[in-house]
Scaffold this motif. Sequence first.
Motif, PDB file in Angstrom:
ATOM      1  N   MET A  10      -7.036  -9.596   4.687  1.00 25.10           N
ATOM      2  CA  MET A  10      -7.401  -8.906   3.335  1.00 25.10           C
ATOM      3  C   MET A  10      -8.735  -8.135   3.576  1.00 25.10           C
ATOM      4  SD  MET A  10      -6.267 -11.338   0.387  1.00 25.10           S
ATOM      5  CE  MET A  10      -7.406 -12.855   0.561  1.00 25.10           C
ATOM      6  N   ILE A  11      -9.660  -8.950   4.303  1.00 26.92           N
ATOM      7  CA  ILE A  11     -10.875  -8.054   4.569  1.00 26.92           C
ATOM      8  C   ILE A  11     -10.913  -6.757   5.352  1.00 26.92           C
ATOM      9  CG2 ILE A  11     -13.308  -8.413   5.749  1.00 26.92           C
ATOM     10  CD1 ILE A  11     -13.022 -11.298   5.114  1.00 26.92           C
ATOM     11  N   ALA A  12     -10.008  -6.913   6.387  1.00 23.73           N
ATOM     12  CA  ALA A  12      -9.883  -5.668   7.379  1.00 23.73           C
ATOM     13  C   ALA A  12      -9.251  -4.623   6.333  1.00 23.73           C
ATOM     14  CB  ALA A  12      -8.839  -6.213   8.312  1.00 23.73           C
ATOM     15  N   LEU A  13      -8.347  -4.956   5.589  1.00 19.67           N
ATOM     16  CA  LEU A  13      -7.422  -3.958   4.881  1.00 19.67           C
ATOM     17  C   LEU A  13      -8.563  -3.215   3.749  1.00 19.67           C
ATOM     18  CD1 LEU A  13      -4.746  -3.046   4.354  1.00 19.67           C
ATOM     19  CD2 LEU A  13      -4.875  -4.115   2.371  1.00 19.67           C
ATOM     20  N   ALA A  14      -9.351  -4.052   3.282  1.00 20.69           N
ATOM     21  CA  ALA A  14     -10.526  -3.498   2.177  1.00 20.69           C
ATOM     22  C   ALA A  14     -11.348  -2.492   2.778  1.00 20.69           C
ATOM     23  CB  ALA A  14     -11.088  -4.736   1.678  1.00 20.69           C
ATOM     24  N   LYS A  15     -11.662  -2.966   4.097  1.00 19.27           N
ATOM     25  CA  LYS A  15     -12.712  -2.140   4.854  1.00 19.27           C
ATOM     26  C   LYS A  15     -11.931  -0.742   5.198  1.00 19.27           C
ATOM     27  CE  LYS A  15     -15.574  -5.706   6.892  1.00 19.27           C
ATOM     28  NZ  LYS A  15     -16.895  -5.564   6.100  1.00 19.27           N
ATOM     29  N   GLN A  16     -10.779  -0.687   5.196  1.00 15.23           N
ATOM     30  CA  GLN A  16      -9.941   0.799   5.651  1.00 15.23           C
ATOM     31  C   GLN A  16      -9.586   1.329   4.260  1.00 15.23           C
ATOM     32  OE1 GLN A  16      -6.589  -0.662   7.512  1.00 15.23           O
ATOM     33  NE2 GLN A  16      -7.808  -1.873   9.115  1.00 15.23           N
ATOM     34  N   THR A  17     -10.029   0.910   3.278  1.00 13.77           N
ATOM     35  CA  THR A  17      -9.534   1.463   2.006  1.00 13.77           C
ATOM     36  C   THR A  17     -10.612   2.357   1.400  1.00 13.77           C
ATOM     37  OG1 THR A  17      -8.047  -0.516   1.672  1.00 13.77           O
ATOM     38  CG2 THR A  17      -8.342   0.677  -0.279  1.00 13.77           C
ATOM     39  N   GLU A  18     -10.111   3.654   0.916  1.00 13.04           N
ATOM     40  CA  GLU A  18     -10.687   4.338  -0.220  1.00 13.04           C
ATOM     41  C   GLU A  18     -10.491   4.367  -1.587  1.00 13.04           C
ATOM     42  OE1 GLU A  18     -11.985   8.911   0.806  1.00 13.04           O
ATOM     43  OE2 GLU A  18     -10.216   8.461  -0.362  1.00 13.04           O
ATOM     44  N   ILE A  19     -11.460   3.847  -2.298  1.00  9.99           N
ATOM     45  CA  ILE A  19     -11.210   3.710  -3.831  1.00  9.99           C
ATOM     46  C   ILE A  19     -12.217   4.991  -4.378  1.00  9.99           C
ATOM     47  CG2 ILE A  19     -11.500   2.326  -5.903  1.00  9.99           C
ATOM     48  CD1 ILE A  19     -10.823  -0.023  -4.134  1.00  9.99           C
ATOM     49  N   THR A  20     -11.537   5.771  -5.306  1.00 16.66           N
ATOM     50  CA  THR A  20     -12.343   6.811  -5.979  1.00 16.66           C
ATOM     51  C   THR A  20     -12.025   6.700  -7.517  1.00 16.66           C
ATOM     52  OG1 THR A  20     -10.717   8.312  -5.379  1.00 16.66           O
ATOM     53  CG2 THR A  20     -12.623   8.444  -4.191  1.00 16.66           C
ATOM     54  N   ILE A  21     -12.822   7.204  -8.337  1.00 16.53           N
ATOM     55  CA  ILE A  21     -12.774   7.028  -9.745  1.00 16.53           C
ATOM     56  C   ILE A  21     -12.858   8.420 -10.364  1.00 16.53           C
ATOM     57  CG2 ILE A  21     -13.288   6.083 -11.952  1.00 16.53           C
ATOM     58  CD1 ILE A  21     -14.181   3.713 -10.554  1.00 16.53           C
ATOM     59  N   GLU A  22     -12.041   9.055 -10.955  1.00 18.71           N
ATOM     60  CA  GLU A  22     -12.102  10.232 -11.381  1.00 18.71           C
ATOM     61  C   GLU A  22     -11.473  10.283 -13.236  1.00 18.71           C
ATOM     62  OE1 GLU A  22     -10.789  14.042  -9.695  1.00 18.71           O
ATOM     63  OE2 GLU A  22     -11.557  13.174  -8.096  1.00 18.71           O
ATOM     64  N   ASN A  23     -12.227  10.726 -13.865  1.00 18.33           N
ATOM     65  CA  ASN A  23     -11.781  10.828 -15.239  1.00 18.33           C
ATOM     66  C   ASN A  23     -11.116   9.518 -15.746  1.00 18.33           C
ATOM     67  OD1 ASN A  23     -12.854  13.558 -15.614  1.00 18.33           O
ATOM     68  ND2 ASN A  23     -10.799  14.399 -14.672  1.00 18.33           N
ATOM     69  N   GLU A  24     -11.928   8.442 -15.447  1.00 21.94           N
ATOM     70  CA  GLU A  24     -11.254   6.844 -15.651  1.00 21.94           C
ATOM     71  C   GLU A  24      -9.905   6.838 -14.999  1.00 21.94           C
ATOM     72  OE1 GLU A  24     -11.507   6.382 -20.065  1.00 21.94           O
ATOM     73  OE2 GLU A  24     -13.673   6.919 -20.081  1.00 21.94           O
ATOM     74  N   HIS A  25      -9.542   7.513 -14.245  1.00 22.93           N
ATOM     75  CA  HIS A  25      -8.265   7.265 -13.221  1.00 22.93           C
ATOM     76  C   HIS A  25      -8.713   6.938 -11.787  1.00 22.93           C
ATOM     77  CE1 HIS A  25      -4.614   8.997 -15.155  1.00 22.93           C
ATOM     78  NE2 HIS A  25      -5.695   9.112 -15.980  1.00 22.93           N
ATOM     79  N   ILE A  26      -8.074   5.656 -11.409  1.00 23.03           N
ATOM     80  CA  ILE A  26      -8.551   5.150 -10.215  1.00 23.03           C
ATOM     81  C   ILE A  26      -7.588   5.649  -8.921  1.00 23.03           C
ATOM     82  CG2 ILE A  26      -7.449   2.909 -10.619  1.00 23.03           C
ATOM     83  CD1 ILE A  26     -10.230   2.051  -9.221  1.00 23.03           C
ATOM     84  N   PHE A  27      -8.137   5.941  -7.978  1.00 20.95           N
ATOM     85  CA  PHE A  27      -7.322   6.373  -6.771  1.00 20.95           C
ATOM     86  C   PHE A  27      -7.491   5.339  -5.676  1.00 20.95           C
ATOM     87  CE2 PHE A  27      -7.991  10.068  -9.599  1.00 20.95           C
ATOM     88  CZ  PHE A  27      -6.491  10.419  -9.411  1.00 20.95           C
ATOM     89  N   LEU A  28      -6.356   5.135  -5.105  1.00 23.67           N
ATOM     90  CA  LEU A  28      -6.460   4.285  -3.797  1.00 23.67           C
ATOM     91  C   LEU A  28      -5.825   5.048  -2.654  1.00 23.67           C
ATOM     92  CD1 LEU A  28      -6.552   0.999  -2.987  1.00 23.67           C
ATOM     93  CD2 LEU A  28      -4.136   1.236  -3.388  1.00 23.67           C
ATOM     94  N   ASP A  29      -6.882   5.392  -1.612  1.00 28.13           N
ATOM     95  CA  ASP A  29      -6.444   6.347  -0.749  1.00 28.13           C
ATOM     96  C   ASP A  29      -5.597   7.435  -1.267  1.00 28.13           C
ATOM     97  OD1 ASP A  29      -7.283   4.411   1.080  1.00 28.13           O
ATOM     98  OD2 ASP A  29      -5.493   3.311   1.075  1.00 28.13           O
TER      99      ASP A  29
END
Length: 236
Positions: A64-83
């Motif tokens: 789980m930690i390894a996956l979290a470290k390779q993940t990009e999370i961004t937020i735009e106009n109250e929408h959440i983007f995962l990779d």
Amino acid sequence: MCGLKKDQIYQIAIDGPAGAGKSTIAKLLASKLAFTYIDTGAMYRAITYKILKQCIPLNDVHAMIALAKQTEITIENEHIFLDQEDVTDLIRSEKVTKGVSTVASVKEIREEMVQFQKCISQHSHVVMDGRDIGTVVLTEADLKVFLTASVEERARRRFEELREQQPDVQLKAIEEQIKQRDYVDENREHDPLTPANDAVHIDSTSLSIHEVVENITQLFCEKIKKESVEKLVDGR
Ligand code: DC
């Protein structure tokens, strides 16, 4: 509104248990003040969604930690983007809701999230909601609110929300799920849900959303005025 200074970044932290109305209230407050709203629970949900999608067992902490470290999370106009994928709706599933407390109890995952949350709150005025915002993420916030409501009322609100999409949803089952989530969030080893010493407590059980938003707006304005006067007096 209430004499905000141009050269200052303002932060409002809202913490509290699941279903207390934090996100609805934080969103309205942010819109009223023209601040950015940041839903930190959505970030923990997004990483949980990816973990489940990749069939990683929730007891495999290293994976789980390894996956979290390779993940990009961004937020735009109250929408959440995962990779770069918009997961705003996907992270609200029953499966994610059941697994997220376990994922959020992993220290290294929290560290990643907290770093990101601190970073995004440096560039614009924010209303941020979560469980550890006043105690860990925005320790110098201009206003800290700890928002609660009775378990019964929180379950009732969630039940009303879900009833349309899931006609067979059971109030008692929701109440149990909320109790279970409270227990994990309050008793985890790292950054448990607890009010900051300087947080203002608001019990929303018998208040309308509008009343809570008004209440917080007033508290914030009073705090800002008080800070300005203190700075003048101290010559700061
Ligand atoms: O607010 P929510 O129900 O969307 O949050 C989902 C989970 O994430 C919740 O079980 C607690 C956790 N969480 C956390 O540990 N720290 C935060 N700052 C926000 C949420």
